[in-house]
Motif scaffolding. Structure first.
Motif, PDB file in Angstrom:
ATOM      1  N   ALA A 240       5.274  -9.930   3.583  1.00 31.55           N
ATOM      2  CA  ALA A 240       5.613  -9.457   2.239  1.00 31.55           C
ATOM      3  C   ALA A 240       4.588  -8.467   1.713  1.00 31.55           C
ATOM      4  CB  ALA A 240       5.725 -10.648   1.288  1.00 31.55           C
ATOM      5  N   ALA A 241       3.352  -8.553   2.209  1.00 30.43           N
ATOM      6  CA  ALA A 241       2.302  -7.616   1.779  1.00 30.43           C
ATOM      7  C   ALA A 241       2.493  -6.239   2.388  1.00 30.43           C
ATOM      8  CB  ALA A 241       0.930  -8.180   2.138  1.00 30.43           C
ATOM      9  N   GLY A 242       3.350  -6.145   3.415  1.00 30.75           N
ATOM     10  CA  GLY A 242       3.678  -4.843   3.984  1.00 30.75           C
ATOM     11  C   GLY A 242       2.724  -4.374   5.061  1.00 30.75           C
ATOM     12  N   LEU A 243       2.835  -3.091   5.357  1.00 35.56           N
ATOM     13  CA  LEU A 243       2.092  -2.487   6.456  1.00 35.56           C
ATOM     14  C   LEU A 243       0.969  -1.582   5.968  1.00 35.56           C
ATOM     15  CD1 LEU A 243       5.187  -1.514   8.622  1.00 35.56           C
ATOM     16  CD2 LEU A 243       3.726  -3.503   8.896  1.00 35.56           C
ATOM     17  N   LYS A 244       0.045  -1.345   6.840  1.00 34.37           N
ATOM     18  CA  LYS A 244      -1.073  -0.463   6.549  1.00 34.37           C
ATOM     19  C   LYS A 244      -0.550   0.945   6.237  1.00 34.37           C
ATOM     20  CE  LYS A 244      -5.397   1.114   8.695  1.00 34.37           C
ATOM     21  NZ  LYS A 244      -6.218   1.047   9.937  1.00 34.37           N
ATOM     22  N   PRO A 245      -1.028   1.583   5.179  1.00 34.45           N
ATOM     23  CA  PRO A 245      -0.565   2.934   4.831  1.00 34.45           C
ATOM     24  C   PRO A 245      -0.723   3.895   5.998  1.00 34.45           C
ATOM     25  CG  PRO A 245      -1.903   2.032   3.065  1.00 34.45           C
ATOM     26  CD  PRO A 245      -2.028   1.072   4.225  1.00 34.45           C
ATOM     27  N   GLY A 246       0.303   4.717   6.188  1.00 35.41           N
ATOM     28  CA  GLY A 246       0.267   5.689   7.260  1.00 35.41           C
ATOM     29  C   GLY A 246       1.027   5.266   8.492  1.00 35.41           C
ATOM     30  N   ASP A 247       1.337   3.975   8.602  1.00 36.78           N
ATOM     31  CA  ASP A 247       2.114   3.495   9.737  1.00 36.78           C
ATOM     32  C   ASP A 247       3.596   3.693   9.467  1.00 36.78           C
ATOM     33  OD1 ASP A 247      -0.068   2.790  11.230  1.00 36.78           O
ATOM     34  OD2 ASP A 247      -0.047   0.672  10.663  1.00 36.78           O
ATOM     35  N   SER A 248       4.401   3.373  10.461  1.00 35.31           N
ATOM     36  CA  SER A 248       5.853   3.422  10.294  1.00 35.31           C
ATOM     37  C   SER A 248       6.252   2.502   9.146  1.00 35.31           C
ATOM     38  CB  SER A 248       6.531   2.966  11.586  1.00 35.31           C
ATOM     39  OG  SER A 248       7.843   2.533  11.348  1.00 35.31           O
ATOM     40  N   PRO A 249       7.354   2.811   8.455  1.00 37.52           N
ATOM     41  CA  PRO A 249       7.779   1.957   7.337  1.00 37.52           C
ATOM     42  C   PRO A 249       8.089   0.518   7.746  1.00 37.52           C
ATOM     43  CG  PRO A 249       8.896   4.076   7.260  1.00 37.52           C
ATOM     44  CD  PRO A 249       8.191   4.019   8.575  1.00 37.52           C
ATOM     45  N   THR A 250       8.421   0.306   9.043  1.00 37.92           N
ATOM     46  CA  THR A 250       8.825  -1.041   9.459  1.00 37.92           C
ATOM     47  C   THR A 250       8.057  -1.574  10.662  1.00 37.92           C
ATOM     48  OG1 THR A 250      10.583  -0.112  10.856  1.00 37.92           O
ATOM     49  CG2 THR A 250      11.181  -0.731   8.596  1.00 37.92           C
ATOM     50  N   ASP A 251       7.059  -0.859  11.147  1.00 40.51           N
ATOM     51  CA  ASP A 251       6.373  -1.290  12.364  1.00 40.51           C
ATOM     52  C   ASP A 251       4.958  -0.728  12.383  1.00 40.51           C
ATOM     53  OD1 ASP A 251       7.364  -1.233  15.882  1.00 40.51           O
ATOM     54  OD2 ASP A 251       5.572  -1.963  14.922  1.00 40.51           O
ATOM     55  N   GLY A 252       3.977  -1.610  12.304  1.00 34.86           N
ATOM     56  CA  GLY A 252       2.596  -1.148  12.318  1.00 34.86           C
ATOM     57  C   GLY A 252       1.635  -2.302  12.105  1.00 34.86           C
ATOM     58  N   ALA A 253       0.446  -1.985  11.682  1.00 33.77           N
ATOM     59  CA  ALA A 253      -0.564  -3.012  11.419  1.00 33.77           C
ATOM     60  C   ALA A 253      -0.328  -3.633  10.045  1.00 33.77           C
ATOM     61  CB  ALA A 253      -1.959  -2.400  11.471  1.00 33.77           C
TER      62      ALA A 253
END
Length: 266
Positions: A240-253
């Motif tokens: 729910a906190a989401g992904l690290k900025p700059g990554d893909s909208p649905t797949d990343g750190a």
């Protein structure tokens, strides 16, 4: 006579100039056409490389792009179902886990998950993760990858380098307990592997935090080794906190780093 000769030479020069211009235009046209073909070829090559990378590296587990590609009928051009006839001596034998159920805890810096591994349905996988847990292999490692797609929600952990790369000296197989319908229910713990390789399992695993569909590749599906028995909300909160900025909208750190404090089984 001299004037006539000069006129003839001038006419010849003009003809030569015209022919030179026509030749130049033809060469320019050819170059433009060649450049266009190369540009299209480069674009196709880039697309093929991207697809191959997505479909063959599940030290990167399958992405949503991969899912869409699979639905469209795309397959890995050079997938190899198995790269080895057996496991090296550093891989624990499946007999050490066969018929047993291991329970324990996966403690993350953000909370604790209850874990259960099934040595009946996945004896080789259970033997591997029990051995690694007993060696404290996972302590301090990260959960480097999070997917947040509508039907693709996993948290992947266990890369020694912390970047999703595997360990070439620690690979094993075969595949076990793979879902026939390609559906991995919430709470599933499965083994990450190299795409198209039934002996490409390693130290990485992924926790499914919502019902997820992962298309099988040339080797098959992904070995389900166990399940989360409590604390799955820890992972849903991470998602729910989401992904690290700059990554893909649905797949990343994950937006906030996730690390493993300990992984214990008994």
């Amino acid at each position: 006579m001299a004037a006539s000769s000069r006129n003839a030479r001038e006419a010849k020069r003009r003809v030569q100039q015209m022919e030179a211009k026509r030749g130049l235009r033809k060469e320019q046209d050819k170059r433009r056409k060649r450049d266009n073909v190369l540009a299209v070829g480069a674009g196709v090559a880039a697309l093929v490389v991207a697809l191959v990378l997505q479909l063959t590296v599940f030290a990167a587990n399958p992405s949503e792009d991969e899912y869409a590609a699979a639905k469209a009928g795309l397959t890995t051009p050079s997938a190899t179902p198995s790269a080895s006839a057996g496991n090296a001596g550093n891989i624990p034998k499946p007999e050490t886990a066969a018929g047993q159920t291991f329970t324990g805890e996966l403690k993350l810096n953000s909370g604790t998950l209850g874990i259960e591994l099934d040595g009946t349905k996945a004896p080789q996988a259970a033997a591997v993760f029990k051995s690694l847990a007993d060696q404290n292999f996972y302590s301090g490692l990260s959960c480097h990858r999070l997917t947040t797609g509508e039907t693709f929600g996993v948290l992947q952990c266990g890369s020694k380098a912390g970047d999703g790369s595997g360990d070439a000296n620690y690979t094993w197989g075969p595949l076990e307990n793979t879902p026939q319908d390609n559906t991995y229910p919430a709470g599933t713990i499965a083994v990450a592997r190299t795409g198209g390789n039934a002996y490409g399992n390693g130290t990485q695993f992924f926790i499914v935090y919502k019902d997820t569909v992962i298309p099988a590749d040339a080797a098959g599906g992904y070995s389900v080794v166990g399940k989360v028995t409590s604390g799955l909300d820890v992972v849903t909160t991470i998602a729910a906190a989401g992904l690290k900025p700059g990554d893909s909208p649905t797949d990343g750190a994950p937006a906030e780093p996730v690390t493993i404090d300990s992984f214990s089984l008994k």
